[in-house]
Each structure stands twice: as C-alpha cells, then as structure tokens.
Design an enzyme around this catalytic site. Structure first.
Site, PDB file in Angstrom:
ATOM      1  N   CYS A 264       0.825  -1.334  -0.296  1.00  0.00           N
ATOM      2  CA  CYS A 264      -0.023  -0.091   0.044  1.00  0.00           C
ATOM      3  C   CYS A 264       0.942   1.326   0.036  1.00  0.00           C
ATOM      4  O   CYS A 264       1.970   1.169  -0.187  1.00  0.00           O
ATOM      5  CB  CYS A 264      -0.986   0.023   1.483  1.00  0.00           C
ATOM      6  SG  CYS A 264      -2.233  -1.133   1.267  1.00  0.00           S
ATOM      7  N   ASP A 280      -7.005   7.252   2.190  1.00  0.00           N
ATOM      8  CA  ASP A 280      -8.542   7.935   2.676  1.00  0.00           C
ATOM      9  C   ASP A 280      -9.322   6.855   3.237  1.00  0.00           C
ATOM     10  O   ASP A 280     -10.244   7.199   3.938  1.00  0.00           O
ATOM     11  CB  ASP A 280      -9.082   8.473   1.468  1.00  0.00           C
ATOM     12  CG  ASP A 280      -9.708   7.455   0.255  1.00  0.00           C
ATOM     13  OD1 ASP A 280      -8.989   6.481   0.131  1.00  0.00           O
ATOM     14  OD2 ASP A 280     -10.651   7.668  -0.255  1.00  0.00           O
TER      15      ASP A 280
END
Length: 388
Positions: A264, A280
């Site tokens: 990620c 987010d």
C-alpha cells in the site's frame, strides 16, 4: 525513495450534501470536534500546491475528493489552477475530481472542460438502483438531477468516468448498470464493492455490504458485458478499471490500481486543515503523518517510517493467501476489506469474489495477454524504469 506522483485532497473534509447510507467518510467529522464546517483555507491550499509542485517528478496527479468537493465553490478550484501554474515550472499536472454531481452547473462544466479535469461521477446506475441508498440529508432522491448533470458534462466536452458502489442491492443488476452507463455515453467505469462494519453490532458487516459470492457473480456478469463489447479487431471498447489493472498483471506489469499492488501507500491524503494521512480509508489518529502547516512535507510523509510500515502491512497475508494461485493478481486486495468485516479474521472479504472471477475469466485473459505481447514485443523495455 518513493516519488510524490499522486496526492488525494479532501478540501471540504468529511462534509457532504448527500447522506448515502453506506458512506464511510461522514464519520470522519469526529476527528475535528471543534469544527462544524470543514473548508480548506487558501493558505493551506497554496502551501499544499507549492509543496506538490516542488517535491514531485515531472508529472503529478492531484485528486480532489470529499466528502463532496463542490462544496468549496468554483472559485476555490480556479485559485488551485492559478497556483499550479504559479509553482508548476512546466510540470504536467493531472487534476481528478470525484463528485456526486448534484451541485454542478454549466459554469462548473465549462471550467472542468477548459482545464481538462478528469471527473469521476458517483452514480450507482439507473434510478431504482441509485436512489436506493444515495439520497439527500432529508431523504429525497438524487438520481434525476445527477443524470441531468451527467448529460450536461458530456455535452460540454468534460471527460467523465463513473464510479458505482456495489451493495447488497445493486449487485443484482450488473448488466443493467453496464448498459445504463453505455447508454449515457460512458466508456470508463469503476465498480467499488461496499463493506462497512455494522455500527450497532461491531462483530459483523453492515447489512448493505455486498457478500463475497454476490460480488464475485457481479464481476463475472460485468466481465461478460465487457467481453462481448470488444471490437472486431479484438480490442475493448469500454474501460473497466479492475479488468485493466488485472490485465497489467497478466503481461507482467505492475497494476496501476493501489488495491491490487503488492504494498500500500503509493500516495498521501491531505485533509482540509493540512493534516496528512496515508490512505483515505485510514484517515484516523493511527494514520496521521503530520501537517503541512506545521513543518511536515508531503514527500517526507510519503516516505516516513509510519507510512512505510502501513504500506508493508498489505504484505502480511494469511497462509491461505500465500498459497493461492491467484495471489499475483490481487495481493490480498484492499487492506480496508480485511478489517471491515470482523468475521473474516484477516482474510479479505472478497477473496472468494476474486477466486470466482479468475476461475471464469482466466482463459480469456491468458489469450488476450499472449496476443498483446505478440503485438508489443518490446513492451517490457518500454515500461522499464531508468536503470533497468
């Protein structure tokens, strides 16, 4: 060091004019208890863009999201473009704009077209699907106005793709959603499976969440619509984001979609007050990386120890994932989808979805990849980064 090539901005924080039942971001208002209304100041805007332009490579993508970014008003984005030009030094800036579309008008459309903003419009499909969960705060439906504004955007030359959330209800209507998008003139589609933890029972997923089997069948149904739409020359006429990302993997290239990467954290999120977060879906105290108005830099946050640790969490996979023959195509999927349903205990809720899809679609993708490699024999050289 990771390059600062992508920034996701929340200029109006968690504020939104809609009250979609499955929204995950409205509750983020709890992070800012002393503010009833959340708006990015011009000082924060200028500092963010100055840093973005100075710390990025030759190309940088800025995605404006929410909440609902149109709540800032059009003048805010005119100022943003002005600042991009002021600090850009000839760099290429790609502006993305994810909106529910409800507040758009012709002035907005002309601006978005002029400055080539790529607009992602959140619309879940035909009226009975869209209005099932996407309503105003007083419960009134939104589809008629948003469809009208979608037509307006396309008429005025705005580049639009659709983002459709797949829920327990919409999962039943894959072909209807696909055909609706095509009928509206949309050729770029994205489908996001919804799973959120039940607010009243933290031991299970919320009832609106789509199950693994439902989403797996949805993917297969959309795939068949997409495949049948190929041109006589063997090329897709419609872009479906998941399928394009998976095709990258079939030809040995990194997937452009972060949920399908091995790790990620390829970007940072900037909230309305200058707070920086790693994703987010993880805008919370644990994901806080600093504030651009208090000495933290965007590039520093992106390459910080905390962000690196967060990014590496994706690779901490259960044994079942590590032994799966489809691992190289999903890498465990989105980290968020491993934690929103407590019953899955570390597994991605949509693991079964991916298994169902690849068992169905793998032969087609294999052949498609072989054909593409023959037509592009030097593709690895073309895509290789400098120094390889």
């Amino acid at each position: 060091m990771k390059p600062l090539s992508s920034i996701l901005v929340k200029p109006s924080g968690p504020d939104c004019n809609l009250n979609c039942e499955y929204c995950f971001y409205l509750d983020k208002a709890g992070l800012f208890p002393n503010e009833k209304v959340h708006r990015m100041s011009y000082d924060v805007l200028e500092e963010m863009i100055r840093q973005a332009m100075q710390q990025s490579p030759q190309q940088v993508s800025i995605s404006w999201q929410g909440g609902e970014p149109t709540l800032m008003g059009l003048d805010f984005y005119k100022k943003a473009v002005e600042l991009e030009q002021k600090y850009g030094n000839g760099k290429i800036v790609g502006n993305g704009f994810q909106t529910n579309g409800y507040l758009l008008n012709e002035e907005w459309a002309d601006f978005l077209a002029q400055w080539k903003f790529l607009v992602g419009l959140s619309i879940d499909g035909p009226q009975h699907i869209h209005d099932h969960y996407r309503v105003l705060r007083d419960g009134r439906p939104t589809w008629k106005r948003i469809q009208k504004n979608l037509k307006m955007l396309l008429k005025r030359g705005v580049e639009v793709n659709t983002l459709s959330c797949i829920t327990d209800y919409s999962c039943k209507y894959a072909k209807e959603i696909y055909d609706y998008n095509k009928s509206m003139g949309i050729h770029w589609m994205q489908f996001i499976p919804i799973v959120e933890t039940d607010k009243n029972d933290p031991t299970k997923a919320a009832d609106f969440s789509v199950t693994a089997e439902q989403f797996g069948q949805f993917l297969i149904d959309i795939f068949e619509c997409w495949r049948k739409d190929f041109s006589p020359y063997g090329f897709p006429t419609t872009s479906v984001r998941h399928f394009e990302s998976w095709f990258h993997r079939y030809v040995g290239l990194p997937a452009p979609e972060c949920t399908l990467m091995a790790k990620c954290a390829p970007y940072v999120v900037v909230e309305h007050n200058g707070n920086i977060y790693g994703c987010d879906f993880f805008v919370d105290e644990a994901g806080y990386l600093g504030n651009i108005m208090q000495g933290q830099t965007l590039i520093g946050a992106l390459n910080s120890k905390r962000q690196t640790q967060f990014g590496n969490m994706k690779a901490l996979l259960p044994a079942k994932c590590k032994a799966c023959k489809w691992l190289k195509f999903c890498y465990g999927g989105c980290l968020k989808d491993r934690v929103k349903d407590p019953r899955d205990q570390g597994m991605n809720r949509f693991c079964k979805s991916f298994e169902m899809f690849f068992e169905h679609a793998d032969p087609f993708f294999q052949q498609m990849a072989e054909d593409w490699k023959k037509q592009n024999p030097n593709y690895m050289q073309d895509f290789a980064p400098p120094g390889m």
